[in-house]
Motif scaffolding. Sequence first.
Motif, mmCIF file in Angstrom:
data_model
loop_
_atom_site.group_PDB
_atom_site.id
_atom_site.type_symbol
_atom_site.label_atom_id
_atom_site.label_comp_id
_atom_site.label_asym_id
_atom_site.label_seq_id
_atom_site.Cartn_x
_atom_site.Cartn_y
_atom_site.Cartn_z
ATOM 1 N N PRO A 1 37.922 41.247 31.498
ATOM 2 C CA PRO A 1 38.945 40.214 31.631
ATOM 3 C C PRO A 1 40.080 40.649 32.548
ATOM 4 N N TYR A 2 40.602 39.670 33.268
ATOM 5 C CA TYR A 2 41.744 39.864 34.157
ATOM 6 C C TYR A 2 43.030 39.895 33.340
ATOM 7 N N GLU A 3 43.125 38.980 32.400
ATOM 8 C CA GLU A 3 44.272 38.959 31.494
ATOM 9 C C GLU A 3 43.914 38.098 30.292
ATOM 10 N N SER A 4 44.841 38.014 29.346
ATOM 11 C CA SER A 4 44.619 37.193 28.159
ATOM 12 C C SER A 4 45.500 35.955 28.214
ATOM 13 N N ALA A 5 44.926 34.842 27.791
ATOM 14 C CA ALA A 5 45.705 33.609 27.715
ATOM 15 C C ALA A 5 46.602 33.648 26.487
ATOM 16 N N GLU A 6 47.496 32.673 26.394
ATOM 17 C CA GLU A 6 48.399 32.633 25.238
ATOM 18 C C GLU A 6 47.632 32.509 23.927
ATOM 19 N N ASP A 7 46.466 31.857 23.980
ATOM 20 C CA ASP A 7 45.653 31.728 22.770
ATOM 21 C C ASP A 7 44.784 32.956 22.533
ATOM 22 N N GLY A 8 44.982 33.990 23.341
ATOM 23 C CA GLY A 8 44.261 35.231 23.134
ATOM 24 C C GLY A 8 42.909 35.303 23.807
ATOM 25 N N LEU A 9 42.480 34.214 24.408
ATOM 26 C CA LEU A 9 41.157 34.217 25.037
ATOM 27 C C LEU A 9 41.217 34.894 26.409
ATOM 28 N N PRO A 10 40.128 35.530 26.803
ATOM 29 C CA PRO A 10 40.135 36.257 28.076
ATOM 30 C C PRO A 10 40.041 35.323 29.280
ATOM 31 N N ILE A 11 40.738 35.727 30.321
ATOM 32 C CA ILE A 11 40.766 34.988 31.589
ATOM 33 C C ILE A 11 40.157 35.879 32.667
ATOM 34 N N TYR A 12 39.382 35.247 33.536
ATOM 35 C CA TYR A 12 38.743 35.955 34.651
ATOM 36 C C TYR A 12 39.138 35.272 35.955
ATOM 37 N N ASN A 13 39.020 36.016 37.029
ATOM 38 C CA ASN A 13 39.525 35.515 38.294
ATOM 39 C C ASN A 13 38.652 36.006 39.440
ATOM 40 N N VAL A 14 38.365 35.107 40.394
ATOM 41 C CA VAL A 14 37.679 35.525 41.616
ATOM 42 C C VAL A 14 38.258 34.765 42.801
ATOM 43 N N GLN A 15 38.438 35.470 43.897
ATOM 44 C CA GLN A 15 38.789 34.845 45.159
ATOM 45 C C GLN A 15 37.598 34.989 46.091
ATOM 46 N N GLY A 16 37.234 33.925 46.777
ATOM 47 C CA GLY A 16 36.094 33.963 47.689
ATOM 48 C C GLY A 16 36.483 33.571 49.091
ATOM 49 N N LEU A 17 35.979 34.334 50.071
ATOM 50 C CA LEU A 17 36.148 33.994 51.483
ATOM 51 C C LEU A 17 34.765 33.751 52.059
ATOM 52 N N ILE A 18 34.595 32.641 52.717
ATOM 53 C CA ILE A 18 33.304 32.316 53.318
ATOM 54 C C ILE A 18 33.533 32.052 54.803
ATOM 55 N N ASP A 19 32.815 32.780 55.633
ATOM 56 C CA ASP A 19 32.949 32.606 57.077
ATOM 57 C C ASP A 19 31.552 32.594 57.680
ATOM 58 N N ARG A 20 31.081 31.369 57.940
ATOM 59 C CA ARG A 20 29.734 31.165 58.481
ATOM 60 C C ARG A 20 28.662 31.828 57.602
ATOM 61 N N ASN A 21 28.244 33.038 57.897
ATOM 62 C CA ASN A 21 27.125 33.645 57.167
ATOM 63 C C ASN A 21 27.545 34.795 56.268
ATOM 64 N N LEU A 22 28.817 34.862 55.935
ATOM 65 C CA LEU A 22 29.331 35.990 55.158
ATOM 66 C C LEU A 22 30.188 35.474 54.019
ATOM 67 N N ILE A 23 29.934 35.969 52.800
ATOM 68 C CA ILE A 23 30.803 35.652 51.659
ATOM 69 C C ILE A 23 31.346 36.952 51.085
ATOM 70 N N GLU A 24 32.661 36.998 50.904
ATOM 71 C CA GLU A 24 33.335 38.161 50.337
ATOM 72 C C GLU A 24 34.053 37.711 49.068
ATOM 73 N N LEU A 25 33.695 38.341 47.956
ATOM 74 C CA LEU A 25 34.270 38.005 46.659
ATOM 75 C C LEU A 25 35.197 39.126 46.208
ATOM 76 N N PHE A 26 36.379 38.752 45.724
ATOM 77 C CA PHE A 26 37.359 39.712 45.215
ATOM 78 C C PHE A 26 37.674 39.336 43.770
ATOM 79 N N PHE A 27 37.333 40.234 42.854
ATOM 80 C CA PHE A 27 37.470 39.947 41.427
ATOM 81 C C PHE A 27 38.788 40.498 40.897
ATOM 82 N N ASN A 28 39.431 39.709 40.059
ATOM 83 C CA ASN A 28 40.598 40.198 39.303
ATOM 84 C C ASN A 28 41.616 40.910 40.187
#
Lengths: 566, 566
Positions: free
Chosen positions: A494-521
């Motif tokens: 988990p990236y962090e916890s929500a106020e209700d205590g549940l886990p939160i996850y996060n991803v950022q994605g960059l897509i450029d023609r034939n390439l995808i780069e994912l950055f987690f948390n």
Amino acid sequence: MRIVVSAFAVVIAAVGVHAYNSTLDIQSNLAATNHSAMADPGKPLAHLTPNVGWMNDPNGLFFDNETSMWHAYYQYNPNDNIWGLPLYWGHASSEDLVTWNDHGIALEPENDESGAFSGSIVIDFNNTSGLFDNTCLPGQRIVALYTEHSEAGERQYAAYSLDGGYTFNYYKHNPVLDINSTQFRDPKVFWHEETERWVMTLALSQEYKIQIYTSKNLTSWEFQSNFSHHGVLGYQYECPGLSKIPIVHTTSSNLTQSAGLTTNNGFADYKWVMFLSINPGAPHGGSYNEYFIGDFDGKRFTAQDAATRAVDCGKDFYAMQTFSNAPNGEVLAMAWASNWDYSGYVPTRDWRSSMTVVRNLTLRYYSPNPETSELTLYNQPVFKSSGLNTKQRLIKKSLKLNSNESAIFNVADGAHGLLEFTLEWKVNSSAVTTGHDMADLSLKIKGVEDDSEYLRLGYVVSAAAFFLDRGNSRVNFVHANPFFGNKVSKNLEPYESAEDGLPIYNVQGLIDRNLIELFFNDGSSSSTNLFFLSSENYLGEFEVSTGVDNVFTILNFDVQQLSVGN
Amino acid sequence: MRIVVSAFAVVIAAVGVHAYNSTLDIQSNLAATNHSAMADPGKPLAHLTPNVGWMNDPNGLFFDNETSMWHAYYQYNPNDNIWGLPLYWGHASSEDLVTWNDHGIALEPENDESGAFSGSIVIDFNNTSGLFDNTCLPGQRIVALYTEHSEAGERQYAAYSLDGGYTFNYYKHNPVLDINSTQFRDPKVFWHEETERWVMTLALSQEYKIQIYTSKNLTSWEFQSNFSHHGVLGYQYECPGLSKIPIVHTTSSNLTQSAGLTTNNGFADYKWVMFLSINPGAPHGGSYNEYFIGDFDGKRFTAQDAATRAVDCGKDFYAMQTFSNAPNGEVLAMAWASNWDYSGYVPTRDWRSSMTVVRNLTLRYYSPNPETSELTLYNQPVFKSSGLNTKQRLIKKSLKLNSNESAIFNVADGAHGLLEFTLEWKVNSSAVTTGHDMADLSLKIKGVEDDSEYLRLGYVVSAAAFFLDRGNSRVNFVHANPFFGNKVSKNLEPYESAEDGLPIYNVQGLIDRNLIELFFNDGSSSSTNLFFLSSENYLGEFEVSTGVDNVFTILNFDVQQLSVGN
């Protein structure tokens, strides 16, 4: 992978060494080749690629603070779209790290049977080398250290530029370092302030040694130590690099929300990190880039432990190098976005390969599980800068997903292959009623012209992992190439916890023609992967769905279609 | 992956803990589940599987020298075909390590919310435990050490058998080891002759520590040392094991033909090897089994280096354990042939998972490249024993391959999914005329009922790697599951040199219903992978081909359709 001269490994050498042309007639070379299976995706718009020909490792990355210009060089075969000798350094420059101007050949090998192999550039501000006079601004006293490769051996050469890195003079007394080896390459040099010496790391490749040398003047080098047999060994070591990486004590990582762990007790505000590439022999096949955290006294690097950590967990990330002279003490880096297992066969025609986006490297404490905190290399894209414009953008906050619904986000207007997205989701695993159902959050990113071609990404609760499937394509290469696997994944805490205590996850994605780069948390891990769809079938529609009820809530989904320039 | 009790990781726990039934009514459970996507391949014939229900880690492996019987236990959920509590030890026995008789439950957890988690069995020949008297033959003084898992913690328990391992008595004063941890498990115990102590290794999982304890009597344990932060860390450590592995100075490996290296100077005839499993977090996704070579003084294990080495490079190999009391000082072992990323969703119905074939472990010197020799774990199948018969066999020596030809080897008569093959090939890389052509040796193994389903295997010169593609299937799971990737590969160095100096490579393959195990170059590496074709579409036709002329020569191709028993 570079050619290996011994008879024992002639099997590897033979494909690398093909007929070359002394003039730059790549078109005639290509015309003679069967390209029926090719479906050129078009060149990436916001990544460094060569205008024409073959590219591999990034070389000589530096920032010119006199002109505020970024320079990148790269392993370059202008004569063909596969690796081959003679091999050159190509050169590109960028003002914003988004768009790159390719200037073609910068460094040449000594003859047509040799190669100007990988190396680095430093700024010799104080003219320690004696190669400059006052007509050259201190910030443009550019010295390249690289490997001159020939059948006779691999020797370290120096060259210097008096015009800001566009043309080079070769040092008269080359080589500057020669140990009579055929597997000795990829010098990466930096100035070590504490000992007032230049430090060079390079690979004694097939002995699994990173060697460390020091120098006062960049042309005379003294052996100091070996760093040996760390990490996944693979076939051979390549492209080592040593960097002083700042430790960032963040308040936004997964740590501050968990277990009351503190992050800033008893540690210095930086650590030294040794980077290393191996090829072939990655655990996931082919090329792999790993790192080791430790200390450096100017002569010897000592790892803090014997753990093996990956810089990026995708299939297409190799030979990462840091920039010299980056402003503000930041450590910026770039890698080759391909994999030697299939790089020579990917379906592009006049050009082959691109670099990754430039990434900012830091160390942070991260909890890979509930019981421990580990210093971890973060990498975050240096991407959202002036060179990019938003063509279309959709944002959705707070969307609860159920099994009979899907949410469509269409940013297909004027799609031309450059997208960014951020996805943040919350998981209520207590709503998973049976382990027989796969509790998945799935994201399809579909082609605008043909939506039967798509990338599938997402998170599965039982695996605690994020996945990418690049196999849904009509391009023959995707299926026929025996090494271009469809699915990659990364386990994710988990990236962090929500106020209700549940886990939160996060991803950022960059897509450029034939390439995808994912950055987690925020960059605690990343995954860089090529993909190939039919020509001009650019991605434009995002479909979010799940197979279960009440488990997944989208907290933030932000999708942009981008363009470069005006 | 076992459940994790902290709230931080509740996301992982939720799927593991599903409703269970206190009676063995798996059929009703299954009837309530949607199995429309299932295409049960039929149970493997020569591998250990449970008669019904879920299986994961091998436990308590031992050889009974009083009866010459092999015993294997396993993590067992008899109530469902997915993991869940209560979790038991199942039990099976074999006379030949080929066919196994499943005896069902052997060890029970304390209650329905707990699990008898992984552990090992030793033979207490000298009754150090005091649990036996003279009515029990020395070779049947069987003591199990295992982890009793509950929400309150993971504690080490002992149990003993007076009837050769079929039923167990629980030690009255359990636990024998408790450090008040919820992540402390998988004791593997052996007798250390030099110090006359029992030695236990077990995982303090989420601190990335293998702990070492010693005992004189199996019930009182003293902490000695931690072995920490080695290898790929992943989410957590599981199932460690320490073994004294003989060094075999072979004359048939790739070493004797290369570089004049000698193999037997200055080394003892054994080394200690620490085995470790991590999950999730494998570089290739999910589950991973690594090893470290070193020395052990009875209290502390010291690795010879900081390299990370994989026991098996396939997707489906986890939690390997060695047998206690194997004859002749041999080290035999067995692993779980699956991957936690997708093990609960593979398309089988009444049973789920099998073990690998039993493997003989040795250390040998191997040249991963032309310039070095490394001590490497070899694993070779213990398979060609009395329990197997040849139904059909084809052998071909010396077959030169060209691009317009393919060679068919049909052993489809009476195909029922059990095959073995050996392929030895020579590579003339000087005949590769252009790097644009992929120089591949390809082997298709096709379904007898539907040849559009097949495995594709082979070697590619430019990648210097062997590949397996399990994606050519009509089974929905193969494509839909986000973690069941299609392609795996292993870089490969020559096995030996031919008289003409060209390199020779070698692979042995075992196929049993839905499992393929590949052993390269006499076992210098292996790759274990599940695959799924349509029901009863057993493999029976081998097609060998290449895309290039004059590069590949088959030196030996030996294919057998096998049967079990008479």
